[in-house]
Design a protein around this motif. Structure first.
Motif, PDB file in Angstrom:
ATOM      1  N   ILE A  97      17.805  69.730   5.778  1.00  0.00           N
ATOM      2  CA  ILE A  97      17.478  68.228   6.137  1.00  0.00           C
ATOM      3  C   ILE A  97      15.890  68.444   5.917  1.00  0.00           C
ATOM      4  CG2 ILE A  97      16.884  66.553   8.302  1.00  0.00           C
ATOM      5  CD1 ILE A  97      19.645  68.511   7.975  1.00  0.00           C
ATOM      6  N   VAL A  98      15.385  67.386   5.459  1.00  0.00           N
ATOM      7  CA  VAL A  98      14.364  67.617   4.470  1.00  0.00           C
ATOM      8  C   VAL A  98      13.394  66.117   5.176  1.00  0.00           C
ATOM      9  CG1 VAL A  98      11.970  67.521   2.620  1.00  0.00           C
ATOM     10  CG2 VAL A  98      14.695  68.750   2.430  1.00  0.00           C
ATOM     11  N   ASP A  99      11.640  66.605   5.436  1.00  0.00           N
ATOM     12  CA  ASP A  99      11.274  65.613   6.020  1.00  0.00           C
ATOM     13  C   ASP A  99       9.970  65.438   4.380  1.00  0.00           C
ATOM     14  OD1 ASP A  99       8.219  64.599   6.929  1.00  0.00           O
ATOM     15  OD2 ASP A  99       8.472  64.901   8.500  1.00  0.00           O
ATOM     16  N   HIS A 100      10.145  64.291   4.001  1.00  0.00           N
ATOM     17  CA  HIS A 100       9.273  64.198   2.594  1.00  0.00           C
ATOM     18  C   HIS A 100       7.745  64.464   2.196  1.00  0.00           C
ATOM     19  CE1 HIS A 100      12.406  64.152  -0.158  1.00  0.00           C
ATOM     20  NE2 HIS A 100      13.918  63.893   0.450  1.00  0.00           N
ATOM     21  N   VAL A 101       7.573  63.520   3.063  1.00  0.00           N
ATOM     22  CA  VAL A 101       5.785  63.286   3.765  1.00  0.00           C
ATOM     23  C   VAL A 101       5.533  64.764   4.165  1.00  0.00           C
ATOM     24  CG1 VAL A 101       4.357  62.038   4.570  1.00  0.00           C
ATOM     25  CG2 VAL A 101       6.107  60.853   4.218  1.00  0.00           C
ATOM     26  N   LYS A 102       5.773  65.580   4.740  1.00  0.00           N
ATOM     27  CA  LYS A 102       5.169  66.869   5.353  1.00  0.00           C
ATOM     28  C   LYS A 102       5.709  67.676   4.025  1.00  0.00           C
ATOM     29  CE  LYS A 102       4.818  66.381  10.069  1.00  0.00           C
ATOM     30  NZ  LYS A 102       4.728  66.539  11.449  1.00  0.00           N
TER      31      LYS A 102
END
Length: 267
Positions: A97-102
């Motif tokens: 599960i990825v936090d794209h902006v960070k």
């Protein structure tokens, strides 16, 4: 009389901000984002632009993120995308599960059976992945590789076609020396059972950015095609890796020739 300056709308500001983010060189989007946020001075516009641009940038640059829990690394690509912010890592059968902006992986969960390939397909996929990891380790010391099944993942045995895709991503980032570079290649391999052939289509992309006393960028693209025999999983994997190695080595050599000629002509 001087013409009055027209104030840009929030939508126009967002689209301009997205353009700058999407066109940031490899490894430099966070620097661009920091400057944009300061220039815009509008958190709502920036956050909307970032939420739309970062996922596209991350997937197009096929960035690699470390998964928590010592599961290794996951490539963020459209081929492994299951749904918003979830990306399959076929090597470990984990979903990141990825936090794209960070640009971080925040969680990991086991992949479900429905998200994985059948045992028959997995034989071919795993064999090819093993060969490609050996090649990438030799050719791109800072590179990463994943192999996905994008068509026919539920095929249970001989008699049907299926398609795998090999994704290679490597970056050499050295901002302290004012240069960054990246290599991206995508190889689609169609396994055609009826004619017992494998058809390969490759898209190669090299990017470089030099910004010491200037600003010079390279964005070179190349496409390749080839074919080989449909064999056992291990033999097919060896043949495919050999084809990919040949074409990528040949393309890199051609780039060196071109730049050497330009260097000589400019001296």
């Amino acid at each position: 009389m001087a013409e009055e300056e027209t104030e840009l709308s929030e939508k126009q500001k967002k689209e301009i901000a997205k353009w700058f983010l999407l066109n940031a060189p490899a490894g430099e989007i966070q620097y661009v984002a920091k400057d944009l946020k300061s220039v815009l001075n509008d958190d709502d516009v920036y956050n909307e632009a970032a939420s739309e641009a970062f996922p596209v940038y991350n997937k197009s640059h096929m960035i690699c993120l470390e998964m928590p829990g010592r599961f290794g690394d996951v490539l963020v690509t459209s081929y492994g995308e299951l749904q918003d912010n979830e990306y399959l890592d076929p090597k470990t059968a984990q979903v990141a599960i990825v936090d794209h902006v960070k640009q971080v992986c925040t969680e990991v969960r086991p992949a479900t059976d429905e998200e994985l390939s059948s045992p028959y397909i997995e034989e071919y996929r795993c064999s090819l992945e093993a060969e490609m990891l050996k090649y990438v380790g030799e050719a791109y010391p800072k590179g990463f590789c994943s192999v996905y099944c994008i068509n026919g993942k539920d095929v249970e045995g001989p008699g049907s076609d299926f398609e795998l895709v090999v994704v290679i991503s490597a970056a050499r980032l050295s901002p302290q020396n004012f240069c960054n570079g990246s290599w991206r290649s995508i190889w689609n391999i169609e396994f055609k059972d009826d004619i017992q052939m494998l058809e390969l289509k490759g898209k190669l992309q090299v990017g470089a950015h030099y910004f010491e006393e200037g600003n010079v960028q390279l964005d070179a693209k190349h496409e390749s095609r080839d074919s080989t025999m449909f064999q056992s999983p291990d033999d097919s994997a060896i043949a495919i890796a050999g084809v990919i190695r040949h074409h990528e080595t040949e393309y890199l050599a051609s780039l060196e020739v071109v730049f050497n000629i330009r260097l000589i002509s400019n001296t």
